[in-house]
Design an enzyme around this catalytic site. Structure first.
Site, PDB file in Angstrom:
ATOM      1  N   HIS A  78     -25.548  56.261  12.746  1.00  0.00           N
ATOM      2  CA  HIS A  78     -24.228  56.897  12.677  1.00  0.00           C
ATOM      3  C   HIS A  78     -23.339  56.131  11.707  1.00  0.00           C
ATOM      4  O   HIS A  78     -23.221  54.899  11.789  1.00  0.00           O
ATOM      5  CB  HIS A  78     -23.560  56.944  14.052  1.00  0.00           C
ATOM      6  CG  HIS A  78     -22.257  57.707  14.047  1.00  0.00           C
ATOM      7  ND1 HIS A  78     -22.220  59.090  14.049  1.00  0.00           N
ATOM      8  CD2 HIS A  78     -20.969  57.295  13.994  1.00  0.00           C
ATOM      9  CE1 HIS A  78     -20.961  59.482  14.030  1.00  0.00           C
ATOM     10  NE2 HIS A  78     -20.178  58.419  13.985  1.00  0.00           N
ATOM     11  N   SER A  79     -22.701  56.855  10.777  1.00  0.00           N
ATOM     12  CA  SER A  79     -21.756  56.288   9.817  1.00  0.00           C
ATOM     13  C   SER A  79     -22.430  55.186   8.990  1.00  0.00           C
ATOM     14  O   SER A  79     -23.365  55.473   8.239  1.00  0.00           O
ATOM     15  CB  SER A  79     -20.515  55.784  10.558  1.00  0.00           C
ATOM     16  OG  SER A  79     -19.475  55.482   9.649  1.00  0.00           O
ATOM     17  N   MET A  80     -21.996  53.943   9.109  1.00  0.00           N
ATOM     18  CA  MET A  80     -22.659  52.849   8.402  1.00  0.00           C
ATOM     19  C   MET A  80     -24.144  52.829   8.727  1.00  0.00           C
ATOM     20  O   MET A  80     -24.977  52.462   7.886  1.00  0.00           O
ATOM     21  CB  MET A  80     -22.020  51.506   8.767  1.00  0.00           C
ATOM     22  CG  MET A  80     -22.653  50.302   8.079  1.00  0.00           C
ATOM     23  SD  MET A  80     -21.885  48.727   8.536  1.00  0.00           S
ATOM     24  CE  MET A  80     -22.536  48.526  10.213  1.00  0.00           C
ATOM     25  N   THR A  82     -26.129  55.238   8.873  1.00  0.00           N
ATOM     26  CA  THR A  82     -26.915  56.123   8.012  1.00  0.00           C
ATOM     27  C   THR A  82     -27.343  55.397   6.745  1.00  0.00           C
ATOM     28  O   THR A  82     -28.458  55.600   6.250  1.00  0.00           O
ATOM     29  CB  THR A  82     -26.133  57.396   7.634  1.00  0.00           C
ATOM     30  OG1 THR A  82     -25.006  57.054   6.816  1.00  0.00           O
ATOM     31  CG2 THR A  82     -25.641  58.132   8.871  1.00  0.00           C
ATOM     32  N   SER A 106     -25.961  60.738  10.992  1.00  0.00           N
ATOM     33  CA  SER A 106     -24.819  61.235  11.756  1.00  0.00           C
ATOM     34  C   SER A 106     -23.518  60.616  11.250  1.00  0.00           C
ATOM     35  O   SER A 106     -23.401  59.391  11.144  1.00  0.00           O
ATOM     36  CB  SER A 106     -25.059  60.878  13.230  1.00  0.00           C
ATOM     37  OG  SER A 106     -23.942  61.127  14.038  1.00  0.00           O
TER      38      SER A 106
END
Length: 246
Positions: A78-80, A82, A106
């Site tokens: 998720h976020s970083m 990814t 995500s």
């Protein structure tokens, strides 16, 4: 169905423990392994990593303690997370672990998409705090608790530094695994087209799901997220079992 290991990689400033609430909803054959980054949670005594390269190399070691080459696995970042997942894919393949059954990206833009906002990791303390409050990443309780504040600020600065200094380098081959992108409709950090651009990175199936809410929809959409994971990896484990019997 054959068992599969699902590795979860958290967002900047986050702990892998945010995925604990998924466990009761995941299929029995999906083994959830939250990957804690150095310097937080159960690894809070370890030095922080300050680049995506260091983080992905560090998690490669952690994954090697959980699976052997050839074992089926998938990754959800998720976020970083990814960005770490993307770099980690190539390290895992190069290390002989084989491609993941699936990659879930995500709340993150595709790796080549540049950031349009200015750097934040080196802002003075008061400006950095103001940004975080606007970003909505931390509860006000943290800003009111000096001990929590002193704990989280170095972690967040290190993570923002890693994200902001990341430079995408073209890879020799696309990801040879399906990708599912998940994104919040009101996420002001990831445009829909930038999440959809993940489709260019795979030579296999790509899907994208949108959610009500912003960047941290991951906290509020447990039921739908786990349903997508179950549906996706349930099919992956069936395919894996058929291939092993051939």
């Amino acid at each position: 169905m054959a068992p599969i290991t699902l590795f979860f990689i958290p967002y900047a400033g986050g702990s892998a423990s945010v995925s604990f609430k998924w466990k009761k909803s995941l299929l029995p054959q999906i083994k959830l392994v939250p990957l804690e980054l150095a310097g937080r949670g159960i690894r809070s005594g370890e030095p922080l990593k300050e680049s995506i390269e260091e983080m992905s190399e560090d998690l490669l070691q952690k994954i090697s303690e959980e699976i052997a080459p050839g074992d089926p696995y998938a990754i959800y970042g998720h976020s970083m997370g990814t960005m770490i997942s993307f770099e980690l894919y190539y390290k895992l393949v190069a290390g002989g672990y084989g491609k993941p059954a699936h990659l879930f990206v995500s709340g993150g833009r595709a790796p080549h998409v540049p950031r349009n906002s200015p750097w934040l990791h080196d802002l003075p303390a008061d400006q950095f705090r103001t940004h975080l409050q606007r970003y909505g990443q931390l509860s006000e309780a943290i800003f009111d608790n000096r001990e929590l504040y002193d704990y989280f600020m170095p972690v967040l600065r290190a993570d923002f530094k890693a994200v902001e200094l990341y430079k995408y380098m073209a890879k020799p081959a696309p990801l040879h695994c399906p990708i599912t992108a998940l994104t919040g409709m009101t996420d002001n950090t990831v445009a829909l087209q930038d999440a959809e651009a993940w489709g260019h990175y795979t030579d296999q199936q790509f899907r994208m799901f949108t959610f009500k809410g912003g960047h941290f929809f991951i906290h509020d959409e447990v039921e739908r997220i786990t349903h997508i994971i179950n549906e996706t990896l349930g099919q992956s484990t069936v395919t894996s079992s058929i291939q092993q019997k051939k």
